[in-house]
Motif scaffolding. Structure first.
Motif, PDB file in Angstrom:
ATOM      1  N   UNK A   1     -26.364   1.527 -26.339  1.00 18.26           N
ATOM      2  CA  UNK A   1     -27.418   1.772 -26.756  1.00 18.26           C
ATOM      3  C   UNK A   1     -27.793   0.479 -28.072  1.00 18.26           C
ATOM      4  N   UNK A   2     -27.013   0.246 -28.611  1.00 15.89           N
ATOM      5  CA  UNK A   2     -26.450  -0.488 -29.310  1.00 15.89           C
ATOM      6  C   UNK A   2     -26.446  -0.138 -31.566  1.00 15.89           C
ATOM      7  N   UNK A   3     -26.939   0.438 -31.236  1.00 14.19           N
ATOM      8  CA  UNK A   3     -26.878   1.079 -32.741  1.00 14.19           C
ATOM      9  C   UNK A   3     -25.310   1.656 -33.470  1.00 14.19           C
ATOM     10  N   UNK A   4     -24.293   1.361 -32.539  1.00 15.35           N
ATOM     11  CA  UNK A   4     -22.665   1.353 -32.759  1.00 15.35           C
ATOM     12  C   UNK A   4     -22.088   0.316 -32.484  1.00 15.35           C
ATOM     13  N   UNK A   5     -21.838  -0.624 -33.483  1.00 20.01           N
ATOM     14  CA  UNK A   5     -20.569  -1.821 -33.033  1.00 20.01           C
ATOM     15  C   UNK A   5     -19.142  -1.192 -31.788  1.00 20.01           C
ATOM     16  N   UNK A   6     -19.132  -2.436 -31.457  1.00 23.53           N
ATOM     17  CA  UNK A   6     -17.921  -2.307 -30.553  1.00 23.53           C
ATOM     18  C   UNK A   6     -16.834  -3.043 -31.709  1.00 23.53           C
ATOM     19  N   UNK A   7     -15.607  -2.190 -31.983  1.00 23.69           N
ATOM     20  CA  UNK A   7     -14.720  -3.131 -32.099  1.00 23.69           C
ATOM     21  C   UNK A   7     -13.944  -4.256 -31.640  1.00 23.69           C
ATOM     22  N   UNK A   8     -13.543  -4.035 -30.491  1.00 24.70           N
ATOM     23  CA  UNK A   8     -13.117  -5.764 -29.448  1.00 24.70           C
ATOM     24  C   UNK A   8     -13.592  -4.401 -28.275  1.00 24.70           C
ATOM     25  N   UNK A   9     -12.993  -5.843 -27.117  1.00 18.92           N
ATOM     26  CA  UNK A   9     -13.723  -5.058 -26.018  1.00 18.92           C
ATOM     27  C   UNK A   9     -15.657  -5.854 -25.357  1.00 18.92           C
ATOM     28  N   UNK A  10     -16.155  -5.542 -24.291  1.00 20.97           N
ATOM     29  CA  UNK A  10     -17.655  -6.222 -24.573  1.00 20.97           C
ATOM     30  C   UNK A  10     -18.200  -5.123 -23.626  1.00 20.97           C
ATOM     31  N   UNK A  11     -19.824  -4.861 -23.428  1.00 22.38           N
ATOM     32  CA  UNK A  11     -20.755  -4.449 -23.321  1.00 22.38           C
ATOM     33  C   UNK A  11     -21.178  -5.351 -22.079  1.00 22.38           C
TER      34      UNK A  11
END
Lengths: 362, 316
Positions: A50-60
């Motif tokens: 959703x974009x409410x929590x940032x990814x530490x690593x890796x991709x969406x």
């Protein structure tokens, strides 16, 4: 509508790894259900999409385009939250059209969409009311209407039915499934309720301890679990898990003196000669009481109780209590002759919990 | 229950009756106890509020001076008609209105802005809160003198700062308009933090998921603020607004210390006029009538606002 991909997604909160190296592709129009116990990382994964929590690593990726840096409002997603998140100061109508108004959609277009969504969700009588005047089930319906009114790339549902009364939940579940097929919108649904997962999903993603355990269609999830966790998490009552010890001519059950044999119980040959210690997994629906003296093994039987048409019984191996489904109405004394259906026998590596088959037994 | 189960005989009915009586006695003694506990505070309220208000209304119908106790001549509505036809009084009302409008607007705007910044968690937030509380703890008279020193045209720090950047000095308290703004600034300095504290509390009371839902729905930060944050904290902000309206409408002591009503009597508020009429000129009857008018205006204002607030809270 879009195809959603996760590539080696890892999400950390301080020292805690909430999601650990998760990769998955959700096809355009597919209904995928994330299933797992509390704290397994399924909701965090959803919130990251959703974009409410940032990814530490890796991709969406949305349709192959990386969206990590886009905020939730830039991703064209729609989301329904576990706890009702309608705007309490706005009427139902204003709630539903909020996403369109926020994006500055033209008035005529808003009116047209509102008509359509009101019709689909049968909300005509509720439009002028306020959220506090509606029961929780109806509120969640409004939240769903608000979510689909603007053709989102993906519909994200975070345990949308868990705060609703049992009776209404069943009804909403069917409606939800029907609606998703009708709209054909890519849907990712998070739940800890296996019944919701089994009945709604095109594919189930089973998560545990921040990692994906198994991804498969509901039927395979049930009949073909990859490990002990998958076997026991899916199915109710839970799968029986019994220690096995190789003895001459068969496998002994746990600490009892009862042995399953190759001929009578049709154990696979490879299981008898396996080098690693094994555990037997067998679902209660594959365990029965029998009168046939040539079939099954004799074990202590405790209680028989009915749930509607189904009649469950419990039996003991050593101190461990297991369950089976009794098709008959009676039993003799405190012991019963118990038959394990050979096609229901699953074997797991006792050390790792991984499922073991003929090909990797040797 | 026992009474209800008893057979319908004369004795049974008598027993039921007795039980009912006992229940009634118990209930009325409970009511008595409530009044017993309430009576001290009720007595104080009657003595401190009801009695003065009644005598105020009573005096307003008399030609009466507290200095000359002897004669109390009933004059009917004459005090009122005299006041309402006095152009000087209308000037007081216009000035008070301007003051209320300017300082309440400033306080609400600054308070909401500061409150919005303070809703986030950050280091030193508690210290800032403590500092913000300090102006409120001072007496308006102290604040008045403080600002009077700062605004002194010869050696005040404000003019010193102005002249140090090459701007001309301003005679802040010697001109009506400048004095109005000076008073509004002093009142805002004192009360904007109060609005900020209430606003922060209201903003922080909005659940995080509401914001998340709005973000997912594509609302920009500004849209979220005006469509979610403000309306959802409106009931609290409204109460703050009512309190500030009433309080600044009655403002008296700040002006005593800051401007002394001057230049001339151009910065006298209605309250100031009441005090002056009552305790400088000792026209007690006239002052009472003016106080009653002020009371009616403030009561009317509060009623309108409270009704609006009730309507707002009924909605959700």
């Amino acid at each position: 509508m879009a195809e959603i991909s996760l590539k080696n997604l890892t999400i950390e909160f301080g020292a805690f790894k909430a999601v650990d190296d998760v990769s998955l592709t959700v096809k355009d129009g597919e209904f995928v259900v994330y299933l797992g116990p509390s704290g397994c990382g399924k909701t965090t994964t959803l919130r990251c999409i959703a974009g409410l929590v940032p990814a530490t690593s890796g991709d969406v990726l949305f349709d192959g385009v990386r969206v990590n840096e886009l905020s939730a409002s830039e991703r064209n997603i729609a989301m329904v939250f576990q706890f009702v998140s309608l705007y309490p100061h706005l009427s139902i109508k204003e709630n539903i059209v909020f996403p369109l108004k926020a994006r500055g959609v033209a008035k005529a277009e808003i009116a047209r969409k509102l008509d359509w969504v009101t019709d689909v969700f049968k909300l005509g009588d509720e439009l002028a009311r306020y959220p506090s005047a509606l029961p929780p089930g109806a509120r969640q319906k409004v939240a769903l209407a608000r979510a689909v009114i603007r053709d989102p790339a993906v519909l994200l549902l975070d345990e949308p039915l868990s705060a609703i009364d049992e009776q209404f939940r069943e009804e909403m579940r069917w409606e939800l499934g029907h609606l998703q097929r009708q709209l054909g919108v890519t849907t990712i649904y998070v739940t800890h309720d296996q019944r919701e997962a089994m009945s709604l999903a095109d594919r189930i993603v089973l998560m545990n301890d921040s990692r994906i355990v198994q991804v498969s269609v509901p039927d395979r999830m049930f009949f073909d679990p990859v490990n002990v966790f998958a076997g026991q998490f899916i199915g109710s009552p839970s799968m029986n898990l019994i220690d096995l010890e190789p003895v001459a001519g068969g496998l002994r059950l746990g600490s009892s003196d009862v042995t399953l044999t190759a001929e009578r119980d049709r154990l696979p040959q490879w299981a008898l000669s396996a080098r690693r210690p094994l555990k037997l997994g067998v679902r209660p629906i594959n365990v029965h009481l029998t009168d046939d003296p040539a079939a099954g093994v004799v074990l202590p039987v405790d209680d028989v109780f009915s749930v509607g048409r189904e009649r469950f019984f419990s039996f003991r191996i050593g101190d461990t209590i297991h369950q089976g489904v009794d098709k008959r109405s009676s039993r003799n004394g405190s012991e019963g002759r118990i038959h394990f259906e050979p096609e229901g026998l699953l074997f797991f590596d006792a050390a790792t919990g991984r499922r073991v088959g003929a090909e990797d037994a040797a | 229950m026992a009474a209800a189960d008893a057979p319908i005989t004369p004795e049974g009915q008598a027993a039921a009756h007795a039980a009912r009586q006992a229940k009634l006695r118990k209930r009325s003694s409970g009511r008595l106890m409530i009044f017993g506990f309430l009576s001290p505070s009720l007595a104080i309220l009657l003595f401190m509020v009801a009695y003065p208000v009644f005598s105020l209304v009573y005096y307003s119908f008399f030609n009466f001076s507290a200095l000359r106790q002897a004669t109390m001549k009933p004059v009917g509505l004459k005090n009122y008609t005299f006041l309402l036809s006095d152009p000087e009084l209308w000037e007081r009302f216009v000035f008070t209105g301007k003051f209320v409008f300017i300082c309440v607007t400033l306080q609400m705007l600054i308070g909401i802005f500061v409150g919005y910044q303070l809703q986030k968690n950050f280091r030193g937030r508690d210290v800032i809160f403590t500092i913000l509380m300090m102006p409120m703890m001072l007496s308006p008279v102290v604040v008045g003198f403080l600002w009077r020193y700062m605004l002194n045209s010869e050696w005040g720090i404000v003019n010193f700062l102005l002249s140090s950047v090459g701007l001309p000095k301003v005679d802040w308290l010697g001109q009506t308009n400048a004095a109005l703004w000076a008073a509004a600034a002093a009142d805002t300095w004192m009360w904007a933090p109060f609005i900020a504290l209430l606003a922060t509390a209201a903003f922080r009371g909005i659940p995080e998921t509401i914001y998340e839902a709005a973000e997912v729905d594509g609302a920009s930060p500004a849209y979220r603020f005006f469509r979610i944050t403000l309306p959802m904290s409106a009931p609290v902000l409204f109460i703050a607004l009512i309190l500030r309206l009433i309080d600044s409408f009655k403002q008296y002591d700040l002006f005593v210390a800051l401007t002394g009503g001057g230049p001339g009597s151009s910065t006298e508020t209605v309250s100031y006029a009441v005090a002056k009429t009552a305790f400088s000129y000792f026209y007690t009857g006239e002052a009472s009538a003016l106080a009653v008018i002020l009371l009616l205006i403030i009561t009317g204002l509060s009623l309108i606002l409270v009704r609006h607030l009730t309507k707002m809270s009924e909605k959700y």
